[in-house]
Design a protein around this motif. Structure first.
Motif, PDB file in Angstrom:
ATOM      1  N   ARG A  44     -21.416   0.301-101.786  1.00  0.00           N
ATOM      2  CA  ARG A  44     -21.190  -0.210-102.849  1.00  0.00           C
ATOM      3  C   ARG A  44     -20.329   0.581-103.790  1.00  0.00           C
ATOM      4  O   ARG A  44     -19.534   0.870-105.122  1.00  0.00           O
ATOM      5  CB  ARG A  44     -22.418  -1.311-103.290  1.00  0.00           C
ATOM      6  CG  ARG A  44     -22.588  -2.714-102.412  1.00  0.00           C
ATOM      7  CD  ARG A  44     -22.879  -3.152-103.317  1.00  0.00           C
ATOM      8  NE  ARG A  44     -23.575  -4.333-102.259  1.00  0.00           N
ATOM      9  CZ  ARG A  44     -24.637  -5.162-101.835  1.00  0.00           C
ATOM     10  NH1 ARG A  44     -25.645  -4.354-102.118  1.00  0.00           N
ATOM     11  NH2 ARG A  44     -24.679  -6.350-101.067  1.00  0.00           N
ATOM     12  N   TYR A  47     -16.762   3.118-103.018  1.00  0.00           N
ATOM     13  CA  TYR A  47     -15.197   2.226-103.198  1.00  0.00           C
ATOM     14  C   TYR A  47     -15.464   1.543-104.274  1.00  0.00           C
ATOM     15  O   TYR A  47     -16.418   1.159-105.375  1.00  0.00           O
ATOM     16  CB  TYR A  47     -15.481   1.009-102.320  1.00  0.00           C
ATOM     17  CG  TYR A  47     -15.512   1.586-100.578  1.00  0.00           C
ATOM     18  CD1 TYR A  47     -14.009   1.747-100.031  1.00  0.00           C
ATOM     19  CD2 TYR A  47     -16.743   1.022-100.088  1.00  0.00           C
ATOM     20  CE1 TYR A  47     -14.276   2.692 -98.819  1.00  0.00           C
ATOM     21  CE2 TYR A  47     -16.376   1.882 -98.613  1.00  0.00           C
ATOM     22  CZ  TYR A  47     -15.725   2.624 -98.022  1.00  0.00           C
ATOM     23  OH  TYR A  47     -15.434   2.756 -97.012  1.00  0.00           O
ATOM     24  N   ASP A  48     -14.529   1.907-104.944  1.00  0.00           N
ATOM     25  CA  ASP A  48     -13.227   1.594-106.515  1.00  0.00           C
ATOM     26  C   ASP A  48     -13.431   0.687-106.548  1.00  0.00           C
ATOM     27  O   ASP A  48     -13.884  -0.593-107.114  1.00  0.00           O
ATOM     28  CB  ASP A  48     -12.202   2.732-106.675  1.00  0.00           C
ATOM     29  CG  ASP A  48     -12.292   3.611-106.616  1.00  0.00           C
ATOM     30  OD1 ASP A  48     -13.079   4.173-106.544  1.00  0.00           O
ATOM     31  OD2 ASP A  48     -11.454   4.309-106.357  1.00  0.00           O
ATOM     32  N   THR A  49     -13.316  -1.026-105.270  1.00  0.00           N
ATOM     33  CA  THR A  49     -12.355  -2.693-105.647  1.00  0.00           C
ATOM     34  C   THR A  49     -13.655  -3.477-104.459  1.00  0.00           C
ATOM     35  O   THR A  49     -14.023  -2.593-103.636  1.00  0.00           O
ATOM     36  CB  THR A  49     -11.590  -2.574-106.334  1.00  0.00           C
ATOM     37  OG1 THR A  49     -11.000  -2.755-104.584  1.00  0.00           O
ATOM     38  CG2 THR A  49     -10.784  -2.226-107.082  1.00  0.00           C
ATOM     39  N   ALA A  50     -13.994  -3.782-105.102  1.00  0.00           N
ATOM     40  CA  ALA A  50     -14.573  -5.465-104.294  1.00  0.00           C
ATOM     41  C   ALA A  50     -13.599  -5.498-103.084  1.00  0.00           C
ATOM     42  O   ALA A  50     -13.683  -5.373-101.380  1.00  0.00           O
ATOM     43  CB  ALA A  50     -14.736  -6.065-105.234  1.00  0.00           C
ATOM     44  N   GLU A  51     -12.092  -4.770-103.319  1.00  0.00           N
ATOM     45  CA  GLU A  51     -11.648  -5.648-102.329  1.00  0.00           C
ATOM     46  C   GLU A  51     -11.622  -4.325-100.691  1.00  0.00           C
ATOM     47  O   GLU A  51     -11.114  -4.962 -99.421  1.00  0.00           O
ATOM     48  CB  GLU A  51     -10.162  -5.566-102.478  1.00  0.00           C
ATOM     49  CG  GLU A  51      -9.607  -6.561-103.241  1.00  0.00           C
ATOM     50  CD  GLU A  51     -10.261  -6.699-105.131  1.00  0.00           C
ATOM     51  OE1 GLU A  51     -10.434  -5.539-105.649  1.00  0.00           O
ATOM     52  OE2 GLU A  51     -10.447  -7.524-105.667  1.00  0.00           O
ATOM     53  N   GLU A  52     -11.669  -3.447-101.193  1.00  0.00           N
ATOM     54  CA  GLU A  52     -12.202  -2.395-100.458  1.00  0.00           C
ATOM     55  C   GLU A  52     -13.151  -2.024 -99.903  1.00  0.00           C
ATOM     56  O   GLU A  52     -13.517  -1.800 -98.536  1.00  0.00           O
ATOM     57  CB  GLU A  52     -12.086  -0.611-101.329  1.00  0.00           C
ATOM     58  CG  GLU A  52     -10.179  -0.210-101.587  1.00  0.00           C
ATOM     59  CD  GLU A  52     -11.115   1.401-102.361  1.00  0.00           C
ATOM     60  OE1 GLU A  52     -10.240   2.218-101.861  1.00  0.00           O
ATOM     61  OE2 GLU A  52     -11.657   0.934-103.669  1.00  0.00           O
TER      62      GLU A  52
END
Length: 70
Positions: A44, A47-52
Motif C-alpha cells: 500500500r 504505490y501512489d494511487t489506489a488504482e495502481e
C-alpha cells in the motif's frame, strides 16, 4: 495490475523476508502472520494511487536446500 507475487524465504532466526517480483518492495516479519501484515502495508505504501494497487498478492515460500554429492 491483477496480481503481485512475493518470493518469501525463511531466515535462519525463524523470521521471514519477502521480495516482490518485478517491483522494489522488500519487507520482513518475525512470524507468518506478521509478514502478511507487513507485505500489505509495504504494498500500500509503495504505490501512489489506489488504482495502481494489485487486485491480489501471492506469497510464494521458496525452499532452497544444498546437497553434498561427494
Amino acid at each position: 495490475m491483477k496480481e503481485l507475487v512475493f518470493h518469501v524465504t525463511q531466515e535462519s532466526d525463524g523470521g521471514y523476508c519477502a521480495k516482490a517480483v518485478g517491483e522494489g518492495i522488500i519487507t520482513q516479519g518475525d512470524t507468518w502472520e506478521e509478514l502478511r501484515e507487513m507485505v500489505l502495508d509495504a504494498t500500500r505504501g509503495y504505490y501512489d494511487t489506489a488504482e495502481e494497487l494489485p487486485e491480489q498478492i501471492r506469497l510464494e515460500l521458496v525452499h532452497s536446500e544444498v546437497l553434498a554429492v561427494a
